[in-house]
Structures are given as C-alpha cells and as structure tokens.
Design an enzyme around this catalytic site. Sequence first.
Site, PDB file in Angstrom:
ATOM      1  N   SER A 114     -84.380  28.790 -51.065  1.00  0.00           N
ATOM      2  CA  SER A 114     -84.544  30.154 -51.572  1.00  0.00           C
ATOM      3  C   SER A 114     -83.438  30.596 -52.508  1.00  0.00           C
ATOM      4  CB  SER A 114     -84.627  31.134 -50.406  1.00  0.00           C
ATOM      5  OG  SER A 114     -85.868  31.000 -49.758  1.00  0.00           O
ATOM      6  N   GLU A 159     -23.799  -5.279 -57.700  1.00  0.00           N
ATOM      7  CA  GLU A 159     -24.419  -6.085 -58.751  1.00  0.00           C
ATOM      8  C   GLU A 159     -23.489  -6.487 -59.891  1.00  0.00           C
ATOM      9  OE1 GLU A 159     -27.576  -7.244 -58.655  1.00  0.00           O
ATOM     10  OE2 GLU A 159     -27.774  -6.363 -56.663  1.00  0.00           O
TER      11      GLU A 159
END
Length: 817
Positions: free
Chosen positions: A471, A85
């Site tokens: 229950s 780059e």
Amino acid sequence: MKKYITLRNFKRLFVVGSITFIAFILFIFFSLPSVKDLQNIELQTPLRVFTQDKQLIAIFGEKRRIPVTFEQVPKNMENAFLAAEDSRFYNHFGVDFPGLLRATKNLILTGEKTQGGSTITMQLARNFYLTSEKKIIRKVREIFLALKIESTLSKEKILELYFNKIYLGHRAYGVAAAAQIYYGKKIDQLTLAEIAMIAGLPKAPSRYNPVTNMKRAMQRRNYVLKRMLYNDFISYNDYVIAYLSIDQAKINNIEIDVNAPYVAEMVRAKMYEKYGEEAYTKGYDVFTTVKGNLQKKANESLIKSIESYDRRHGYRIPEKKIEAKFFLNSNFEYDIEEGINNSKDVLSKIRQIKNHVPAVVVNVSKKNMIVYTKLGDRLELDLSALRIKKQLINENKTIKINNFDDVFELGHIISMQQIKSKWYISQIPIVSGAIVSIDSNSGALKALSGGYDFRISKFNRAIQAKRQPGSSFKPFIYYSALKKGYTPATLVNDSPKVFKEDSVSEAWRPQNHSGKFYGPTRLRYALAKSRNIVSVRLLDDIGIDFTIKQLKDFGFDTSKLPKDLTLALGSGAIEPIKLAEAYTYFANGGYDIDVYFIEQIKTRSGKLLFVENPRMVCGKYCDSESLDTIQFASAQTLEELTELRKTAGLPRFALKTADSRIIYQINSMLKDVVRYGTAKKALSLKRRDIAGKTGTTNDQRDSWFCGFSRNIVTTSYIGFDDFSPLGSKEFGSTAALPMWIDYMKKALRKEPVLDLEQPENIVAVRIDSKTGLLASPKTKKTITEIFRKEHVPNTFSEGSNILQKKEEEITTPELIF
C-alpha cells in the site's frame, strides 16, 4: 718466453677486467632510478571514509599507514631506530663501509649472506626501488642508490620517509600505524618500552612480533633498549624502568567513530568504479553526506525494531549443539567441568554478534539452567532469565515456556545478552530490514542501514532488495487519479467486484484487509484507511497506460512495473532507496532530485579532487548563500565554503516534473494517514507536518512505512530475505512504523515545523463529509477539503442522502494492501 706471455696476458686481463668493471659500474649508475621523486613521493595509503561531520566510518586498503612528518616523530622513537638499525646514521653518506666490511668478512669466512651493513638509507632504497633478495648485484645497486639518495635528500627527509615506509608486521606500514595496531595509541603516547618494541621489528617483523612471538619480541626489545643505553640515548634509570615493564601488545583494530558498514561499502564500490585499484592506495579521504548522529540513530532504530519483532514471535529452538560425549569424564560419567573445558574451544570459534554472547548449556533442569559463555562466565539461570517468554511454533503461533528443559538440551549453543547487570537468554534475529533517510531538497543521503549486522550478511537491503511495496505505492495511483480529474472528495464505491486479469489464472477478487466493504468512500478517507478496493477501482477507471505514463514523473523505471491492476496494490518490486527517492516529490513539491552519498573527495594532504553538485530544490525565497549552506553543511568556515562552491561549479536547480498542485493535495492526504489513518501511532511525535503511508504485502511478507516532513524523507522496511511470512498480525503499522517513529524523533528534533508551500489556484472549501459535495445549510457533518480551483464541486449536498452501506464481512483469501 712463457713468462713474457703470462705477463702480457695478465696485463690484457687486467685491462679487460678494468674496462668490464668500469662498464659494470657505469651500467649500474645509469640504470639507477631517479630519486628526485622521493621528495614528493606518494606513499601507499588506505582509503578513508567519513561522515559529513568528519567522523570516521571505515578504512579500506591492504596497507595500514598513517603518514607523519619528521617533526611529529618523538625523539625517543628516532633514537630507538638509530640504536637498532644505524647508530652512525648522522656520520655517514648513506653507506656504512665498516659495517659492509664486517658483512663481507662474514661472507668469506662462513659463506653466509647476511643483512649486515645495511644503513637506514640503504633500507629506504631497497624498500622503494629494489627487492629484498640477498644478491650481490642487488647490494651494489643498493649502495649506489643510497649514495644518490643522500646527495639529494636531507637526513631528516630520509628518516621521515623511512618512518612512513618501513613494514612492521600485521599490515602496519610506518611507525604511526604500528603504534595504533599494536598499542591502540598515537606515536606521541607510546612509552619507551613500546617504542623499543616497535623499533625492533624491521629486522624480522614476523619473528620478533609481540603478538605472535612474545618471547623473541621481548629479547629484541631489550636488545634495542641496551643499544639506546650504550649510545647514551637514555639514562640508566629509564632503561631499568623500560626493561622491567610488561608488554601489552595486541591487535587493535582502528576505532571508527560511526558504525555504517553498508554506507562504507557503497562508497568503496563507487571509488573503485572511479579510480580502480588506486582507490585503496592513494590515500583518498571521502566525505559522505551522512550525518553521524542520524546514522547512529538509524542503526539503533533498525536493530530495536528487528529485535522487537523477534521477541514477539518467540524463541527458536537452537540448531547447533555440542555432542553429549564432550560432557563425559574418563569414567564415562557426566562431568560439568569436563563440559566447560570442551566448550571453550567451540566457543572460541563462534563470533559474537552485537551484544549476543555465545554460550553453551552445560546443565539444564525444569526451572534452572547453567551456561558457560565465550567471555568465560559461568552463569546460573532461573526462569527470570527468559526475556523471550514464548517459544516459536510458526509465524502465527507461540506457546509459553514453562520449563527450561522443554526447549533447551545439554550442549545447546545459545546466546546471552547482558542488560544492565542481569543476563538474559537471547537469540540473533533471522528477520531483517532496512532504513534509508534522504534530504528531500538535494537528495543527500542522511542515514542508511541495510541489515541487522553486516558481518551476518553483506546484502544491502536498502539498495539491493527488490520487494513489493504494497500500500505504500498507493499515493502514486492516487496522484494519477487526481491528474485524470478526480479530487480528494470524489466518492468511489468500496464494494465487491470481479476483475478479469491476464496475469491471474482465475478471476481476481481483491479484498480489503478487514474482509469488509464500506460503500461509497471519499478518496482522502480511502487512502488514510488504505482501502484496497478503492485503489483497484481507481486504476481500472483511469487506465493502466495513463497511470504508467504518470509514474515516469516520479523517476520510476516503468519497464519493470506490472502492467495489470495488481499495480494498484503495489505488486511491482522496488528497492527501499528508490521508494524513498520517489516520496521526495511529495515532500518537496514535485521536484526531481537524485540521491547521492559522496559529498567530496580529498587527497590526504587536503587537496580537493571532487565535489558533488546536486540539483537542488530552490523555493520562493532561495538565494545562493542559503543553497551553499544546505549543500555544504560540512563547511566550518567561509573560506572552506567558498572553495567547495568553486570546485563544484555553479549551483544546479532541480526541475519540477510533477504537478505541484496535485502534489500538494497528496501531501495533505498523506498527513491524514497519520492523523487518523493506519499511521496514527506517529502522532506520538506531536508534529503537524509529518505524513506518509504504511505498506504490507500478501501474507504479510513485507512491512513498510514511507514517511516525510518538509525536509526529510525516510523509508523503513522489515521482511525475511527468503520471503517467509512475517505473521498475520504484522503490518506496516506494527513492524515498520515504530522504526520510522524512533528514528524521526531524533531526525526532527532540531527541524522547524514546516508545511509544504501552497501553490496558486488551490482553494479550501467546506464539503459534506459523506457526499463530497459542497456543504449546504442542511448538511449535518462538514469538513474542509482542498481542491484545484477548476475542480471545486459545483453541486450542493442535499442533506447527505447517500447512505453508508452496511459493512459486509467475508473471508479474505488474498491480502494486498
């Protein structure tokens, strides 16, 4: 004269042009954003969720970024990016003017705008402040910004920002994220060739991507390697080795340490509620209260129980099938190879759930079958591959599978499961469930799973499923009865009775599950054996309004509970986590605590933003040091513990909202559910301090077990999302309890055997086991019962004259227990 006018006009134009140019430059310069903020920039970083012991659970956020410092970036990585780059990076002041001139020349000669001349600093300026569109004014702003950045930041800081900011494809922002996503490695583990591949991505992350376009990506990689060699960043030998290497790039999802997607989603929702969209970009690290080893065990226990239920109820005939024409060759004859080739595309679109590998039946006869799997295996099976030996007819009926072709057809899409080295035919369960485990002293969530697989259904049954507890709700009715003056020794007649209920169109005749009646029964025994008639008679006697008032002590939203006698049998819908929270009162002595699952929130740099400060149960020997140790179990040093306490604030103490003496009695009664009642399978844990209650609803649509030790409350649940019946042989004790036992075996491994501390004015008395009265010298069978001091019976038994009523068998039209 004309010449004079032209020269004068030219001068005017030159002055105006110069002023305009200077004004333009000044406008650009003064409109530039300040770059000082770059020194303390907060990069968009995803949300991370961890267990209490700092194991990764999940990551949320569009951008995958793993921030690194300049020092953490390998020198080869730095050189690769410079070569690709900006090879003159250390020799310019942010702008490479020769490169700009080349780009300008190309524009004049070809009319094409190119990226040429963009330095790393200019790319950084564009990434932080500008768009990527190729316009002259943007380029000018980029140049000035680059110069400004170079005058403010060091070269090292510029590279550090660049290495963390640059987009490298597939949601990877920064070099560390790219290393993880493409190679499943940390940046210091990358080879030279892999570094070059990543360095080649900024030019065109899609075009040169090794996952989507390997050919172009390799060309770009090799170009980067040549540039590195040209700039003397690598030796020729290194270049050759890297150039000849084969690239292994693929998408690597970030590996999590603990699979807890339902917990992760709970955290994500809470963080979004607190921080909005910033929750996904500010780099928050959330540490939950979940313990990694317990969460793994909760997942395993839930899956094991669901699959066990699924095997008990037989194999379902596959619903999906490949058409027969895909097994025909050009001569319209059956061809197994043709079928396999056509199956590949179909299987590629079917995702694998856990270890259930999708497969297609490509040949089937009575005793043999050939399948082709998504993994590319061609498996020849005999009947021993049937791990599920029976075929499902309905929830109450199965038949043995004697031949493959009784169930399977050519083209059926099935699942295969490899156990050790053998392949078995499997199926993905359609029943679901949940498990939730809570610290009873603080409310800290220790483990939670809301379903078989999050990818199948994101519905979190642990916190979203409103189901009847059956229950498992009875202990709260019994608590209310004891509050009204009953004792565990009180006799209630277990005999038929018809109740007039406004909510029921006809007269209601509740039944015990067995269809039998047992006559006068002590409350302790009735709860252990889950006798329905006793619970309904209790509620009828003490009154619904009185009971509803008591239920508020346990944190129930009473506005959502039924106001009729069906409440005694758990007809009010409730979420598993809420039921577990209510059971913490029985474990901790009656204290009101709130469930929470986020312990602390930090920034990525480690700054504490939030520390939960729950209301804690503080016993007789409580001190601030032990409180801190319990609350901040994740702290590894005294300094960390001190910082957490400072951020959280002074300790908060839980309030006692339930009667501690009655809680102690219920605690004792629920231990008998395990000792000789419906949960006696839990005796396999060989602990005296565990207690709980099974629960099953009408037609066995829901199966529960809510149980606890002194410090841990865990609720397990099994049921269909569409409320289909589980089957007439499926109860809390058969479907949900095994899950609880399997999980608690791990959870209790290092927990001391610890009973609830006995409150004052509780006494133990010998009574007649049949009458519930004080034992006399003539009493043949006695037991020890615990009473509140003022409720000790004042009458001696007269030799147990109350006869046990003969059991009476009847048909059971309604099962709620």
